[in-house]
Design an enzyme around this catalytic site. Structure first.
Site, mmCIF file in Angstrom:
data_model
loop_
_atom_site.group_PDB
_atom_site.id
_atom_site.type_symbol
_atom_site.label_atom_id
_atom_site.label_comp_id
_atom_site.label_asym_id
_atom_site.label_seq_id
_atom_site.Cartn_x
_atom_site.Cartn_y
_atom_site.Cartn_z
ATOM 1 N N ASP A 108 -3.176 -34.893 5.126
ATOM 2 C CA ASP A 108 -4.170 -35.627 4.353
ATOM 3 C C ASP A 108 -3.505 -36.711 3.515
ATOM 4 O OD1 ASP A 108 -6.198 -34.055 5.330
ATOM 5 O OD2 ASP A 108 -6.262 -32.706 3.599
ATOM 6 N N GLU A 152 -1.489 -30.650 9.317
ATOM 7 C CA GLU A 152 -1.729 -29.878 8.093
ATOM 8 C C GLU A 152 -2.871 -28.886 8.250
ATOM 9 O OE1 GLU A 152 -3.350 -30.486 3.519
ATOM 10 O OE2 GLU A 152 -2.695 -32.218 4.663
ATOM 11 N N TYR A 180 0.807 -1.231 0.000
ATOM 12 C CA TYR A 180 0.000 0.000 0.000
ATOM 13 C C TYR A 180 0.834 1.272 0.000
ATOM 14 C CZ TYR A 180 -4.568 -2.172 0.384
ATOM 15 O OH TYR A 180 -5.722 -2.867 0.119
#
Length: 573
Positions: free
Chosen positions: A454, A402, A316
């Site tokens: 996973d 995870e 910004y």
């Protein structure tokens, strides 16, 4: 026992001396006074014993004193409240007035009644002693090996517990709820062996110089003064080019995938020393060269003020030039690589993303942080990892998770109290701060790291980023990678081993299959035959599963069954 207050009789001291007894049990022996013998002087009650009763009491006192000297309750001796007086050079006790004498009522004064009351007092004292002993119970160490099969919630030792006057035995760092210490020890035995091997084999990693590799570019931590010096030197060189009329340019290391190498001895990805020229006079490079110059200016300002900003703050400051934060983020990494320092040395950090909870304490910029007292949400991993100091922990391992959903279940169930550990998550793809924090914990605590991801190609890819580094930041892999992370689960072989229901197994997409085949070709996968075997099984089954698939057996199945079984069997690769 009713306590009775004793007073001196100034006018009949000789008669009172005959009534004195040496035993503390005579406290209650004046209960046979007649109400007619009580008189009042100046508001005080005074007892005058009849001569015939005095002789009887003296005989009874001598008898009871002889028996009481053989066995006396501790609580009786504490409750006497004696008042000492002299008699013939010795010490005696002025007997307290009985309740009967004070109230004007009579009570049985027979020897049988007094013995009965004495037995009742001894029984009360015995019950009180039992309660005190129960508060000081300790487990019999000889029974530790026999209670492994006891159901949860049952106190260890059962009826074989022994009572002592010592404090209960405490196990450092454990706050076990519903699980006997011996059962916890049994579950963590494999973890403890892994920890010992990890500490024994945790030698300093070799450096590029040790391996004789000179064609690799690697950055290092640098003090703010050193970074400022490098920025000023680079800008002065560019200014000299402008003064010579050449147009300025920068020599920026190439961070493309083709310029990266995997070094097996280091077990991480590194960046080769190939560089590219970023020239301001080149129309295709002019905007990127301007962004590079602007970012060096902003970093110089931040370091000069001694403050930190986020990458969003930097974007910004010049939205018109940067256009998109991705452009400023990429050039920020280029600047760090060009200056030869880690990105954290630029004092430009990403917003907080990672979380930590469990058995670890540290100081963050002087503030004490206890991650066991941060609630179910845990503590946000600070982006200023360099301000973390004095790390202390009694954890046996680090559990790297995870997804945030699995992390929240572990935190809410206080899994780290049953099985002392530190739980960390980066909510998916790991950020720099989480990777730095994990590296710091591993380096200082020397405890193993177990990964819970996973059962799909992306879970394995995330785990590999923690271990070998990302290609985007391969120039800083030395400080961002944590080698030797064990793949705990959920693995493709777990789907059948733990009976994951078919409806909880998802079909792999074409993109999943391509990602899996690409991973099979990676050097860091090929070096581990067990990983190759699991990945091949995944591609063969064409099925994947998330950690949340374990909730099919119950919301707390992961903390109460799956993970304890994994840890007890040492089921990791």
């Amino acid at each position: 026992m009713v306590r009775r207050r004793s007073v001196e009789d100034d006018t009949s001291s000789e008669e009172e001396e005959e009534e004195e007894v040496s035993s503390s049990d005579e406290e209650d022996e004046d209960s046979d006074f007649s109400p007619l013998e009580a008189t009042t002087r100046k508001g005080k009650k005074i007892t005058k014993a009849a001569p015939e009763l005095s002789i009887a009491r003296s005989h009874t006192a001598a008898t009871l004193t002889s028996s009481a000297s053989k066995k006396k309750s501790p609580s009786q001796s504490r409750s006497l409240g004696k008042k000492e007086g002299k008699r013939g050079g010795g010490h005696g006790t002025v007997p307290r007035k009985s309740a009967a004498a004070r109230t004007g009522t009579t009570s049985p004064g027979t020897l049988a009644g007094r013995k009965r009351r004495k037995l009742e007092r001894e029984e009360d004292d015995e019950e009180e002693g039992k309660e005190e002993d129960e508060a000081k119970e300790v487990y019999d160490e000889d029974e530790e090996e026999d209670d492994d099969d006891e159901p949860e919630g049952k106190r260890r030792g059962g009826s074989t517990r022994r009572r002592t006057g010592k404090n209960p035995r405490k196990t450092k760092g454990l706050n076990v709820t519903g699980v006997g210490n011996s059962k916890v020890d049994k579950v963590l035995e494999e973890v403890r062996q892994l920890m010992l091997r990890s500490r024994r084999d945790d030698a300093p990693n070799p450096t590029l110089a040790d391996l004789g590799i000179t064609t690799v570019r690697e950055v290092s931590d640098m003090a703010p003064e050193g970074v400022l010096f490098e920025i000023e030197k680079t800008i002065l060189a560019a200014a000299g080019m402008i003064l010579r009329g050449e147009g300025f340019s920068y020599q920026v290391p190439t961070r493309s995938a083709t310029n990266q190498l995997y070094i097996a001895e280091l077990d991480r990805i590194v960046l080769s020393d190939k560089v590219a020229t970023r020239a301001f006079l080149n129309p295709r490079e002019v905007r990127k060269t301007a962004i590079t110059t602007r970012i060096m200016q902003l970093v110089h300002e931040v370091l000069s003020k001694g403050i930190h900003i986020t990458k969003r703050d930097m974007f910004y400051t010049d939205v018109k030039l940067f256009r998109d934060q991705k452009d400023s983020d990429v050039v920020l990494d280029d600047v760090a690589c060009m200056l030869g320092c880690t990105r954290s040395c630029l004092n430009v950090v990403a917003s907080e993303k990672g979380l930590v909870v469990g058995r670890v304490q540290f100081e963050e910029d002087g503030d004490f942080i206890d991650c066991t007292r941060m609630g179910v949400g845990g503590k946000a991993i600070p982006p200023y990892v360099d301000k973390i100091a004095r790390i202390q922990s009694d954890a046996k391992f680090i559990l790297l998770v995870e997804k945030e959903a699995a992390y929240m279940r572990l935190a809410e169930d206080r899994f780290y109290n049953k099985y002392p550990c530190i739980v960390i998550t980066a909510k998916g793809q790991p950020d720099v701060a989480t990777r730095l924090f994990l590296k710091k914990l591993k380096t200082e605590l020397h405890i193993p790291v177990l990964g819970l991801v996973d059962s799909d190609p992306y879970g394995l890819k995330i785990l590999s980023v923690y271990m070998t580094g990302s290609k985007n930041m391969s120039y800083d892999s030395a400080s961002l990678t944590t080698s030797d992370i064990k793949w705990l689960g959920v693995r493709p072989s777990d789907l059948d081993k733990y009976g994951i229901p078919p409806q909880c197994r998802l079909d792999m997409t074409d993109h999943d299959m391509r990602t899996g085949r690409q991973l099979l070709q990676e050097d860091f996968i090929q070096k581990n035959p067990e990983w190759v075997k699991e990945l091949q099984l995944m591609l063969k089954m064409k099925k994947k599963a998330e950690i949340q698939a374990l909730s099919a057996f119950g919301f707390q199945y992961i903390t109460e069954d799956y993970l304890p079984r994994k840890l007890e069997k040492g089921d990791w690769i």
